[in-house]
Design a protein around this motif. Structure first.
Motif, short mmCIF file in Angstrom:
data_model
loop_
_atom_site.label_atom_id
_atom_site.label_comp_id
_atom_site.label_asym_id
_atom_site.label_seq_id
_atom_site.Cartn_x
_atom_site.Cartn_y
_atom_site.Cartn_z
N SER A 1 -11.17 -0.68 -14.14
CA SER A 1 -11.54 0.50 -14.91
C SER A 1 -10.37 1.47 -14.98
CB SER A 1 -12.75 1.20 -14.28
OG SER A 1 -12.40 1.79 -13.04
N HIS A 2 -10.36 2.27 -16.02
CA HIS A 2 -9.31 3.28 -16.20
C HIS A 2 -9.29 4.23 -15.00
CE1 HIS A 2 -7.24 6.83 -17.92
NE2 HIS A 2 -6.70 5.98 -18.78
N ALA A 3 -10.46 4.63 -14.52
CA ALA A 3 -10.54 5.62 -13.43
C ALA A 3 -9.86 5.11 -12.17
CB ALA A 3 -11.99 5.98 -13.15
N PHE A 4 -10.10 3.85 -11.81
CA PHE A 4 -9.52 3.31 -10.58
C PHE A 4 -8.00 3.20 -10.70
CE2 PHE A 4 -8.10 0.04 -7.66
CZ PHE A 4 -8.79 0.35 -6.50
N LEU A 5 -7.53 2.63 -11.79
CA LEU A 5 -6.09 2.45 -11.95
C LEU A 5 -5.37 3.79 -12.07
CD1 LEU A 5 -6.25 -0.55 -14.42
CD2 LEU A 5 -5.60 -0.65 -12.00
N LYS A 6 -5.99 4.75 -12.72
CA LYS A 6 -5.40 6.08 -12.83
C LYS A 6 -5.32 6.75 -11.46
CE LYS A 6 -5.98 10.60 -15.06
NZ LYS A 6 -6.86 11.43 -15.93
N ALA A 7 -6.36 6.57 -10.63
CA ALA A 7 -6.34 7.18 -9.30
C ALA A 7 -5.18 6.66 -8.46
CB ALA A 7 -7.67 6.93 -8.60
N LEU A 8 -4.86 5.37 -8.60
CA LEU A 8 -3.71 4.83 -7.89
C LEU A 8 -2.42 5.54 -8.29
CD1 LEU A 8 -4.47 1.00 -8.08
CD2 LEU A 8 -4.42 2.38 -5.99
N GLU A 9 -2.30 5.84 -9.58
CA GLU A 9 -1.07 6.47 -10.08
C GLU A 9 -1.01 7.95 -9.73
OE1 GLU A 9 -0.50 3.55 -13.98
OE2 GLU A 9 -0.91 5.68 -14.27
N THR A 10 -2.08 8.68 -10.01
CA THR A 10 -2.04 10.13 -9.81
C THR A 10 -1.94 10.49 -8.33
OG1 THR A 10 -4.47 10.23 -9.88
CG2 THR A 10 -3.28 10.62 -11.94
N SER A 11 -2.42 9.62 -7.45
CA SER A 11 -2.31 9.88 -6.01
C SER A 11 -0.96 9.46 -5.45
CB SER A 11 -3.42 9.13 -5.27
OG SER A 11 -3.22 7.72 -5.36
N TYR B 1 -0.92 1.39 2.33
CA TYR B 1 -0.52 1.54 0.94
C TYR B 1 -1.06 2.81 0.28
CZ TYR B 1 0.44 -3.49 1.39
OH TYR B 1 0.91 -4.73 1.79
N LEU B 2 -2.27 3.20 0.62
CA LEU B 2 -2.96 4.24 -0.12
C LEU B 2 -2.78 5.61 0.51
CD1 LEU B 2 -6.29 2.28 -0.74
CD2 LEU B 2 -4.39 2.58 -2.35
N SER B 3 -2.58 6.63 -0.33
CA SER B 3 -2.43 7.99 0.16
C SER B 3 -3.80 8.64 0.36
CB SER B 3 -1.62 8.82 -0.84
OG SER B 3 -2.38 9.02 -2.03
N ARG B 4 -3.83 9.73 1.09
CA ARG B 4 -5.09 10.46 1.28
C ARG B 4 -5.64 10.93 -0.06
NH1 ARG B 4 -9.08 12.52 0.92
NH2 ARG B 4 -10.23 13.96 2.26
N ALA B 5 -4.75 11.32 -0.97
CA ALA B 5 -5.19 11.82 -2.28
C ALA B 5 -5.93 10.75 -3.08
CB ALA B 5 -4.00 12.33 -3.07
N PHE B 6 -5.61 9.48 -2.84
CA PHE B 6 -6.30 8.42 -3.58
C PHE B 6 -7.79 8.46 -3.32
CE2 PHE B 6 -8.34 4.26 -3.33
CZ PHE B 6 -8.27 3.88 -4.66
N PHE B 7 -8.19 8.62 -2.08
CA PHE B 7 -9.61 8.55 -1.74
C PHE B 7 -10.38 9.73 -2.36
CE2 PHE B 7 -7.40 6.12 1.51
CZ PHE B 7 -8.10 4.93 1.45
N SER B 8 -9.79 10.92 -2.34
CA SER B 8 -10.44 12.05 -3.01
C SER B 8 -10.51 11.82 -4.51
CB SER B 8 -9.67 13.35 -2.71
OG SER B 8 -9.84 13.73 -1.37
N GLY B 9 -9.41 11.30 -5.08
CA GLY B 9 -9.36 11.11 -6.52
C GLY B 9 -10.34 10.07 -7.00
#
Length: 403
Positions: free
Chosen positions: A54-64, A265-273
């Motif tokens: 989904s767009h939301a998941f892939l975008k969250a990876l980028e914005t975080s 791999y994942l930042s803290r911001a990813f989980f909030s996003g």
């Protein structure tokens, strides 16, 4: 006759209209069960909503900033647009400068390239970063079929040449995509995972009744011991998930990641996003003792499957991992009427707990034809080994034998 399609490159999901992307990624989201698009009844191809593409998941990876040039994952999404400028097909693609976070291992290929004096990186990866989940990779909007997908493949090849990438790797596609890619000249690779298959069980006891007596008793004992000492399980989804829950879970994630694979791999911001964008598709299973959260598992909810992704714990308790990650997931999937649980990569121990071995797929286009021939020979032998392993695992499955 000129093609109605043109190929474009997007360096961020933010450049792509979310509705148009999702019309390609999950065109049958929300449709009734049984109306999926999968040929031959393939449940993975017929998945009506896969959260990871989904767009939301892939975008969250980028914005975080979990992915980006500094992480070695540079977004280079391949887009096919029709004559009206609307998205007809797409592939989530990344230029990569390493081979981490893919779960389909090609380190040996890279080493051989370098020993021959060639550059293996960058390579072009069509995948969902850090996510070994089968799903569509050659995404097409309704009304745009094979012609749009062939244009998409041509775009991948053209971009590989332009970027100077050694190869194209399409990881965890569906079987039908894998077969199409093989017919298009890609090298075919197989792997294996362990999934729980819901055979229409009424409840968890119905699932246990399908197991051999010894395994049934083992699971009951493990579930009892896991919750000894007053441990309580809390299931959270949608608006019930608060930032304090993400704080606790991120602590578990960082601790487990540091112990298992070095740098998480994942930042803290990813989980909030991702929580803000798609909380209705998230299930957090949290374990508490004396009012304190001591362990947790993150799952994503599709329309047809539950996907277990990450686990961590602040305290060690016998069988708590199995309870939080596997048994709670099975119970949730049965209650929701989901067809299966995918509990991530690896883990033969899942077999004894009611998960079955299934095949996974990847497809590879290697630019240097000498290496391509050598890798093809290796993959032919590897596929035979995987097929044998799958048959052996099925024989070892803990289910009752016979009619």
């Amino acid at each position: 006759m000129a093609s109605p399609y043109t190929v474009h490159i997007a360096q961020s999901m933010r450049e792509i209209d979310a509705a148009q992307w999702d019309a390609c990624a999950n065109p049958e989201a929300g449709t009734p069960a049984g109306s999926g698009i999968g040929p031959g009844g393939d449940p993975y191809e017929a998945e009506r909503f896969n959260p990871f593409i989904s767009h939301a998941f892939l975008k969250a990876l980028e914005t975080s900033k979990s992915i980006g040039p500094r992480s070695g994952w540079t977004s280079t999404h391949i887009l096919v647009k029709d004559a009206g400028g609307r998205l007809a097909a797409a592939a989530p693609a990344y230029l990569k400068t390493h081979s981490m976070g893919e779960y389909v291992f090609d380190h040996g290929w890279a080493d051989a390239y370098h020993r021959a004096g060639l550059q293996y990186y960058p390579k072009l990866q069509v995948a969902v970063p850090f996510t070994p989940v089968t799903g569509r990779r050659l995404l097409a909007a309704p009304g745009h079929g094979e012609a749009a997908r062939q244009t998409l493949l041509a775009g991948l090849h053209a971009f590989r040449e332009k970027a100077g990438a050694s190869s194209i790797h399409i990881t965890f596609p569906t079987r039908s995509e894998w077969e199409t890619l093989g017919a298009s000249g890609f090298l075919q690779r197989t792997g294996q995972q362990f999934h729980f298959i819901n055979k229409g069980y009424a409840d968890f006891d119905g699932f246990l009744a399908d197991l051999a007596s010894r395994k049934r008793k083992m699971i009951r004992r493990e579930r009892k011991e896991a919750l000894a000492g007053g441990i309580k399980i809390e299931l959270l989804t949608g608006p019930d998930i608060m930032e304090r829950h993400w704080d606790a879970f991120f602590h578990f994630y960082m601790d487990t990641g540091a112990r298992k694979w070095g740098t998480p791999y994942l930042s803290r911001a990813f989980f909030s996003g991702v929580g803000a964008a798609m909380s209705e598709h998230i299930l957090l299973v949290m374990a508490k003792r004396d009012g304190r959260t001591i362990a947790g598992a993150l799952n994503f909810i599709g329309e047809d499957a539950l996907y277990g992704r990450y686990w961590g714990a602040a305290e060690e308790h016998p069988f708590l991992h199995f309870e939080v990650c596997y048994y709670q997931a099975i119970e949730f999937a049965i209650a929701r009427g989901l067809a299966r649980v995918e509990a991530g990569a690896q883990g033969e121990h899942k077999l004894a707990r009611g998960y079955r071995a299934v095949a996974t797929f990847s497809a590879h286009d290697i630019g240097d034809k000498r290496f391509s021939r050598a890798i093809e020979d290796y993959l032919q032998r590897e596929r035979v080994h995987i097929d044998e392993a799958l048959r052996e695992y099925e024989e070892l499955a803990p289910f009752k034998k016979g009619p």
